[in-house]
Write a protein that holds these residues in place. Structure first.
Motif, PDB file in Angstrom:
ATOM      1  N   ARG A 129       0.845  -1.205   0.000  1.00  0.00           N
ATOM      2  CA  ARG A 129       0.000   0.000   0.000  1.00  0.00           C
ATOM      3  C   ARG A 129       0.881   1.257   0.000  1.00  0.00           C
ATOM      4  NH1 ARG A 129      -1.566   3.908   2.996  1.00  0.00           N
ATOM      5  NH2 ARG A 129      -0.359   3.227   4.804  1.00  0.00           N
ATOM      6  N   ARG A 130       1.900   1.276   0.858  1.00  0.00           N
ATOM      7  CA  ARG A 130       2.781   2.445   0.936  1.00  0.00           C
ATOM      8  C   ARG A 130       3.531   2.662  -0.375  1.00  0.00           C
ATOM      9  NH1 ARG A 130       5.999   1.395   6.628  1.00  0.00           N
ATOM     10  NH2 ARG A 130       4.249   1.626   8.091  1.00  0.00           N
ATOM     11  N   ALA A 131       3.866   1.563  -1.041  1.00  0.00           N
ATOM     12  CA  ALA A 131       4.677   1.647  -2.257  1.00  0.00           C
ATOM     13  C   ALA A 131       3.875   2.097  -3.472  1.00  0.00           C
ATOM     14  CB  ALA A 131       5.328   0.300  -2.542  1.00  0.00           C
ATOM     15  N   GLY A 132       2.563   2.036  -3.369  1.00  0.00           N
ATOM     16  CA  GLY A 132       1.742   2.484  -4.485  1.00  0.00           C
ATOM     17  C   GLY A 132       1.026   1.383  -5.231  1.00  0.00           C
ATOM     18  N   GLY A 133       1.075   0.158  -4.703  1.00  0.00           N
ATOM     19  CA  GLY A 133       0.334  -0.925  -5.337  1.00  0.00           C
ATOM     20  C   GLY A 133       1.179  -2.154  -5.631  1.00  0.00           C
ATOM     21  N   SER A 134       0.504  -3.273  -5.841  1.00  0.00           N
ATOM     22  CA  SER A 134       1.190  -4.548  -6.074  1.00  0.00           C
ATOM     23  C   SER A 134       1.903  -4.593  -7.425  1.00  0.00           C
ATOM     24  CB  SER A 134       0.199  -5.714  -5.982  1.00  0.00           C
ATOM     25  OG  SER A 134      -0.842  -5.541  -6.919  1.00  0.00           O
ATOM     26  N   HIS A 135       1.524  -3.713  -8.350  1.00  0.00           N
ATOM     27  CA  HIS A 135       2.226  -3.690  -9.637  1.00  0.00           C
ATOM     28  C   HIS A 135       3.646  -3.149  -9.466  1.00  0.00           C
ATOM     29  CE1 HIS A 135       0.618   0.346  -9.118  1.00  0.00           C
ATOM     30  NE2 HIS A 135       1.409   0.790 -10.080  1.00  0.00           N
ATOM     31  N   LEU A 136       3.869  -2.371  -8.398  1.00  0.00           N
ATOM     32  CA  LEU A 136       5.199  -1.848  -8.117  1.00  0.00           C
ATOM     33  C   LEU A 136       5.961  -2.746  -7.137  1.00  0.00           C
ATOM     34  CD1 LEU A 136       4.358   1.956  -7.705  1.00  0.00           C
ATOM     35  CD2 LEU A 136       5.473   0.848  -9.653  1.00  0.00           C
ATOM     36  N   VAL A 153      14.700  -6.190  -8.409  1.00  0.00           N
ATOM     37  CA  VAL A 153      15.170  -6.444  -9.770  1.00  0.00           C
ATOM     38  C   VAL A 153      15.398  -5.172 -10.569  1.00  0.00           C
ATOM     39  CG1 VAL A 153      14.082  -8.712  -9.864  1.00  0.00           C
ATOM     40  CG2 VAL A 153      12.790  -6.693 -10.590  1.00  0.00           C
ATOM     41  N   SER A 154      14.901  -4.057 -10.070  1.00  0.00           N
ATOM     42  CA  SER A 154      15.070  -2.785 -10.778  1.00  0.00           C
ATOM     43  C   SER A 154      15.144  -1.660  -9.754  1.00  0.00           C
ATOM     44  CB  SER A 154      13.893  -2.525 -11.723  1.00  0.00           C
ATOM     45  OG  SER A 154      12.692  -2.370 -10.976  1.00  0.00           O
ATOM     46  N   GLN A 155      15.594  -0.505 -10.202  1.00  0.00           N
ATOM     47  CA  GLN A 155      15.640   0.643  -9.296  1.00  0.00           C
ATOM     48  C   GLN A 155      14.235   1.015  -8.844  1.00  0.00           C
ATOM     49  OE1 GLN A 155      16.755   4.765 -10.642  1.00  0.00           O
ATOM     50  NE2 GLN A 155      18.507   4.402  -9.288  1.00  0.00           N
ATOM     51  N   GLN A 156      13.260   0.848  -9.728  1.00  0.00           N
ATOM     52  CA  GLN A 156      11.876   1.147  -9.372  1.00  0.00           C
ATOM     53  C   GLN A 156      11.393   0.229  -8.252  1.00  0.00           C
ATOM     54  OE1 GLN A 156       8.607   0.037 -12.097  1.00  0.00           O
ATOM     55  NE2 GLN A 156       7.906   2.153 -11.934  1.00  0.00           N
ATOM     56  N   GLN A 157      11.729  -1.059  -8.351  1.00  0.00           N
ATOM     57  CA  GLN A 157      11.308  -1.975  -7.300  1.00  0.00           C
ATOM     58  C   GLN A 157      12.063  -1.715  -5.998  1.00  0.00           C
ATOM     59  OE1 GLN A 157      11.947  -6.517  -7.008  1.00  0.00           O
ATOM     60  NE2 GLN A 157       9.908  -6.312  -7.934  1.00  0.00           N
ATOM     61  N   MET A 158      13.339  -1.330  -6.110  1.00  0.00           N
ATOM     62  CA  MET A 158      14.110  -0.961  -4.925  1.00  0.00           C
ATOM     63  C   MET A 158      13.456   0.230  -4.233  1.00  0.00           C
ATOM     64  SD  MET A 158      16.706  -1.436  -2.918  1.00  0.00           S
ATOM     65  CE  MET A 158      17.741  -0.507  -1.756  1.00  0.00           C
ATOM     66  N   ALA A 159      13.077   1.242  -5.013  1.00  0.00           N
ATOM     67  CA  ALA A 159      12.421   2.421  -4.447  1.00  0.00           C
ATOM     68  C   ALA A 159      11.108   2.031  -3.775  1.00  0.00           C
ATOM     69  CB  ALA A 159      12.179   3.460  -5.540  1.00  0.00           C
ATOM     70  N   GLU A 163      10.337   2.476   0.216  1.00  0.00           N
ATOM     71  CA  GLU A 163       9.185   3.308   0.552  1.00  0.00           C
ATOM     72  C   GLU A 163       8.171   2.495   1.350  1.00  0.00           C
ATOM     73  OE1 GLU A 163       7.900   4.927  -3.222  1.00  0.00           O
ATOM     74  OE2 GLU A 163       9.878   5.830  -3.528  1.00  0.00           O
ATOM     75  N   GLY A 164       8.080   1.203   1.057  1.00  0.00           N
ATOM     76  CA  GLY A 164       7.227   0.322   1.846  1.00  0.00           C
ATOM     77  C   GLY A 164       7.710   0.193   3.283  1.00  0.00           C
ATOM     78  N   CYS A 165       9.004   0.450   3.479  1.00  0.00           N
ATOM     79  CA  CYS A 165       9.594   0.422   4.828  1.00  0.00           C
ATOM     80  C   CYS A 165       9.595   1.813   5.470  1.00  0.00           C
ATOM     81  CB  CYS A 165      11.019  -0.117   4.770  1.00  0.00           C
ATOM     82  SG  CYS A 165      11.121  -1.882   4.382  1.00  0.00           S
ATOM     83  N   ALA A 173      17.931   9.810   2.801  1.00  0.00           N
ATOM     84  CA  ALA A 173      18.004   8.366   3.052  1.00  0.00           C
ATOM     85  C   ALA A 173      17.550   7.576   1.825  1.00  0.00           C
ATOM     86  CB  ALA A 173      17.150   7.999   4.259  1.00  0.00           C
ATOM     87  N   HIS A 174      16.515   8.066   1.146  1.00  0.00           N
ATOM     88  CA  HIS A 174      15.999   7.407  -0.051  1.00  0.00           C
ATOM     89  C   HIS A 174      17.089   7.359  -1.131  1.00  0.00           C
ATOM     90  CE1 HIS A 174      13.397   6.778  -3.591  1.00  0.00           C
ATOM     91  NE2 HIS A 174      12.497   6.293  -2.742  1.00  0.00           N
ATOM     92  N   ASP A 175      17.754   8.490  -1.341  1.00  0.00           N
ATOM     93  CA  ASP A 175      18.824   8.557  -2.339  1.00  0.00           C
ATOM     94  C   ASP A 175      19.980   7.624  -1.977  1.00  0.00           C
ATOM     95  OD1 ASP A 175      17.356  10.450  -3.701  1.00  0.00           O
ATOM     96  OD2 ASP A 175      18.484  12.162  -2.930  1.00  0.00           O
ATOM     97  N   GLU A 176      20.310   7.557  -0.687  1.00  0.00           N
ATOM     98  CA  GLU A 176      21.423   6.708  -0.248  1.00  0.00           C
ATOM     99  C   GLU A 176      21.121   5.230  -0.448  1.00  0.00           C
ATOM    100  OE1 GLU A 176      23.274   9.739   3.149  1.00  0.00           O
ATOM    101  OE2 GLU A 176      22.107   7.988   3.769  1.00  0.00           O
ATOM    102  N   TRP A 177      19.885   4.825  -0.217  1.00  0.00           N
ATOM    103  CA  TRP A 177      19.522   3.419  -0.438  1.00  0.00           C
ATOM    104  C   TRP A 177      19.542   3.073  -1.923  1.00  0.00           C
ATOM    105  CZ3 TRP A 177      19.617  -0.564   2.611  1.00  0.00           C
ATOM    106  CH2 TRP A 177      19.501  -0.389   3.990  1.00  0.00           C
ATOM    107  N   LEU A 178      19.063   3.980  -2.768  1.00  0.00           N
ATOM    108  CA  LEU A 178      19.104   3.714  -4.207  1.00  0.00           C
ATOM    109  C   LEU A 178      20.545   3.630  -4.699  1.00  0.00           C
ATOM    110  CD1 LEU A 178      16.228   5.901  -5.725  1.00  0.00           C
ATOM    111  CD2 LEU A 178      16.199   3.485  -5.076  1.00  0.00           C
ATOM    112  N   ALA A 179      21.422   4.470  -4.140  1.00  0.00           N
ATOM    113  CA  ALA A 179      22.837   4.415  -4.511  1.00  0.00           C
ATOM    114  C   ALA A 179      23.450   3.095  -4.064  1.00  0.00           C
ATOM    115  CB  ALA A 179      23.585   5.600  -3.882  1.00  0.00           C
ATOM    116  N   ALA A 180      23.038   2.590  -2.901  1.00  0.00           N
ATOM    117  CA  ALA A 180      23.546   1.296  -2.417  1.00  0.00           C
ATOM    118  C   ALA A 180      23.131   0.176  -3.369  1.00  0.00           C
ATOM    119  CB  ALA A 180      23.022   1.016  -1.009  1.00  0.00           C
TER     120      ALA A 180
END
Length: 247
Positions: A129-136, A153-159, A163-165, A173-180
Motif C-alpha cells: 500500500r505504501r509503495a503504491g500498489g502490487s504492480h510496483l 530487480v530494478s531501481q523502481q522496485q528498490m524504491a 518506501e514500503g519500509c 536516506a531514499h537517495d542513499e539506499w538507491l545508490a547502495a
C-alpha cells in the motif's frame, strides 16, 4: 460517568508511551471510546486495546483514533513514529544499518532485512500500500527479498521496497539506499582483472568526495570489498554457509 481505565502497560516502554499519547489525545478531545467508535467505524474494544499498552495497534487504528480526536497531521505523524519504534522494540529491536557502507549484493540483502525490522516489520500488504500498489511491489517479491532469496530487480522496485519500509521519496536516506542498490549491481558484475581494480578505485574516489565526513569508513569498506572480490574468501564462506542466499 465512564469506568476508570486500567493503568497503561509499560512492560515495553515505547509501547506504553504510545498508549499514554493516545489516551492524552482522547481526554483532550472530550470523547468517549464509544464516540470514537461511531466516528471511526473501529470498535470501541479495539480502540481501548490500542490505548492499553498491551499491544502495538495497527497503523490504520492509530490514524483513525487520532483523526477522530482532531489531533492534526503533526501529532498523527508523531504517533506513527512512536508506533514504528514500539513495534521494533516489541520484536527485539533492530541492527543499525548505514546504506553508505553497503557495496556487495549480500550486504544489501542483509541491509534490506534490517531496514524492514527497524521500520517495525510492517506487513507485506502495508508495504504494498505504501509503495503504491502490487504492480510496483508484489507480495511475492517482498517475501523473496526478506528471505534473502533475491534482490529488487530494478531501481523502481528498490524504491518501492524502501518506501514500503517508510523511507520517503525525495529524502537523503531514499537517495542513499538507491545508490547502495546501484553499487551492489556494479560489484556483482565485477570479476578479477584490470577493470575491477579501476572500478573500485573510481567508486572509492566518488564516494569519499560525496560524503567527506565518512571518508575513512568508506575507504576501509571499499578496500574490504576489493579484497573479498579478489580472493573470493568472503563470498565463498557465505555461500558455503547458506547457498540459497543472495551473494
Amino acid at each position: 460517568m465512564g469506568r476508570t481505565e486500567n493503568p497503561v502497560d509499560h512492560s515495553v516502554p515505547s509501547r506504553g508511551e504510545l498508549a499514554d499519547f493516545l489516551r492524552a489525545e482522547r481526554r483532550a478531545s472530550g470523547l468517549t471510546y464509544d464516540h470514537l467508535a461511531e466516528r471511526t467505524g473501529v470498535s470501541a474494544a479495539t480502540l481501548k486495546r490500542a490505548a492499553s499498552g498491551r499491544v502495538v495497534p495497527a497503523e490504520h487504528t492509530v490514524v483513525s483514533f487520532l483523526s477522530a480526536c482532531a489531533s492534526g497531521p503533526a501529532k498523527i505523524t508523531l504517533a506513527l513514529s512512536m508506533r514504528q519504534r514500539a513495534r521494533r522494540d516489541e520484536r527485539g529491536g533492530g541492527a543499525r544499518v548505514n546504506p553508505l557502507l553497503i557495496f556487495a549484493p549480500y550486504e544489501l540483502a542483509v541491509g534490506l532485512v534490517a531496514l524492514h525490522k527497524n521500520a517495525g516489520s510492517p506487513s507485506y500488504r502495508e508495504m504494498t500500500r505504501r509503495a503504491g500498489g502490487s504492480h510496483l511491489l508484489p507480495l511475492s517479491s517482498i517475501s523473496r527479498i526478506l528471505n534473502r532469496r533475491t534482490l529488487p530487480v530494478s531501481q523502481q522496485q528498490m524504491a518501492a521496497f524502501i518506501e514500503g519500509c517508510g523511507v520517503r521519496a525525495g529524502t537523503k536516506a531514499h537517495d542513499e539506499w538507491l545508490a547502495a542498490w546501484s553499487r551492489s549491481r556494479e560489484i556483482k558484475e565485477l570479476r578479477t582483472g584490470d577493470n575491477y581494480v579501476e572500478t573500485i578505485e573510481h567508486m572509492m574516489l566518488n564516494m569519499a568526495q560525496e560524503h567527506s565526513s565518512r571518508q575513512g569508513a568508506i575507504r576501509r569498506r571499499l578496500r574490504q570489498v576489493a579484497k573479498s572480490i579478489d580472493s573470493g574468501l568472503v563470498l565463498a564462506a557465505v555461500q558455503a554457509a547458506a547457498p540459497h542466499l543472495i551473494l
